[in-house]
Design an enzyme around this catalytic site. Structure first.
Site, PDB file in Angstrom:
ATOM      1  N   THR A  97       0.842  -1.190   0.000  1.00 44.55           N
ATOM      2  CA  THR A  97       0.000   0.000   0.000  1.00 44.55           C
ATOM      3  C   THR A  97       0.881   1.245   0.000  1.00 44.55           C
ATOM      4  OG1 THR A  97      -1.842  -1.076   1.145  1.00 44.55           O
ATOM      5  CG2 THR A  97      -1.750   1.318   1.272  1.00 44.55           C
ATOM      6  N   PHE A 151       0.976   5.282   0.744  1.00 41.56           N
ATOM      7  CA  PHE A 151       0.350   6.343   1.514  1.00 41.56           C
ATOM      8  C   PHE A 151       0.950   7.678   1.097  1.00 41.56           C
ATOM      9  CE2 PHE A 151       0.176   2.484   3.930  1.00 41.56           C
ATOM     10  CZ  PHE A 151      -1.001   2.523   4.670  1.00 41.56           C
TER      11      PHE A 151
END
Length: 374
Positions: free
Chosen positions: A272, A274
């Site tokens: 992921t 960010f």
């Protein structure tokens, strides 16, 4: 000489050799402590100089941190890995910054989420963590000045873009001044002794999707319940008998939940990304190691997207991401979220943006910032 005497002599020799090495370690530790405090005093001097020159508003400079970490990685000759050295120096810089002003970091809570892990990875453990109930609240806390920076998920390698973050970027005055890339390992956390004793599974919708095939194989008939965050799921699993949560290591440790199954994500490279949100831009860091994010749109006509992409091709600027989202004000119109290589102050990127501004119906530069340092 008896076996007992030979054994005693061997132990004495071992202890003597270890004593020499341990003496060296003690001496090195003393030097490290002195050097760390000298570095901290230098950091304090930087803050004092900035204050005298009226530049004390932003003590955290993401471009400077990226320069330091990349230089350290280039200098590292082992045996410590570059990842370990990077972690250590992040923590050193975090501790030094906290002497001037502990940074308040807003992120999607509660404590134990992947967003918390991303925040501590980027800002270190000396930062003041401010968990929020929603991604909207992360933006609001930074916009209102209650937090220095915010950390929000923007895309996952398996499930794609995080739509709410993209929608909020469209309307916010905040800038993207950094990014964090976090390897995601999903675990099945529960106090149940075995899989056949699990009656329901809680997790965030994206985590349930990332573990869809594993759940189909191992818990095909168990209800899956989407909640606001993985950490919330872990809280519920810790309180309800027979329930399980899909969450990360931080949640397992914080809520004292055993890992009944580890790394259950369907994709082995599940990652992921960010974004770090602040009220200021980041300056250029190392040449070729910056990124610029922007939003653009144009009326939906034949060749419209090509019209927007030509300036990048002509200027020799590479696109690393292109994501479309429905425009919220007009039916069947779209806005495009774009990441490009390079800082907005670089001549080639500036030329592309200037030309794009003449062609696009709407253009918003979200920020230029250092590429994530692993």
């Amino acid at each position: 000489m008896s076996d007992r005497q030979n054994s005693d002599n061997g132990k004495d020799s071992l202890l003597a050799e270890l004593s020499v090495v341990r003496t060296d370690i003690d001496a090195i530790d003393a030097q490290l402590l002195d050097l760390l405090n000298r570095r901290a005093r230098c950091a304090q001097q930087v803050g004092e100089i900035k204050a005298r020159h009226g530049d004390a508003g932003f003590i955290y400079r993401p471009e400077r941190e990226a320069q330091v970490l990349r230089r350290i990685q280039d200098m590292n000759q082992g045996p410590l890995s570059s990842e370990s050295v990077t972690w250590f120096f992040r923590e050193v810089m975090s501790a030094c910054l906290s002497l001037e002003q502990p940074l308040g970091i807003a992120f999607l809570g509660p404590l134990g989420t992947f967003s918390e892990s991303a925040s501590t990875k980027h800002f270190g453990h000396a930062a003041r963590l401010l968990p929020q109930a929603s991604i909207d609240d992360v933006f609001r806390e930074v916009e209102a000045g209650h937090a220095n920076y915010g950390v929000a998920p923007v895309e996952n390698s398996t499930e794609g873009a995080v739509g709410r973050t993209l929608d909020l970027l469209l309307g916010t005055s905040l800038k993207i001044c950094g990014e964090v890339v976090l390897r995601i390992h999903q675990h099945l956390l529960t106090k149940a002794p075995s899989l056949d004793r699990v009656t329901k599974v809680y997790s965030h919708a994206q985590s349930l999707a990332q573990c869809h095939e594993w759940l189909n194989r191992h818990l095909p008939n168990v209800p899956r319940i989407s909640v606001g965050s993985n950490a919330q799921a872990a809280q519920m699993a810790a309180q309800e008998e027979g329930t399980a949560a899909i969450a990360g290591e931080a949640a397992a440790d914080r809520y004292d939940l055993p890992r009944l199954a580890e790394s259950i994500e369907d994709e082995p490279n599940n990652t992921t990304r960010f974004v770090v949100l602040g009220r200021h831009d980041a300056g250029p860091s190392t040449a070729g190691k910056d990124k610029t994010s922007l939003i653009m749109s144009i009326p939906n006509n034949t060749g419209a997207l090509h019209t927007l992409l030509v300036p990048f091709a002509d200027a020799g600027v590479s696109l690393t991401r292109l994501e479309s989202r429905p425009a919220r004000h007009t039916l069947w119109e779209y806005v495009f979220f774009v990441d490009v290589d390079g800082h907005r102050d670089e001549p080639r990127v500036k030329a592309a943006l200037d030309e794009l501004a003449r062609r696009a119906a709407y253009l918003k530069v979200l920020g230029s910032y250092p590429v994530a340092v692993y």
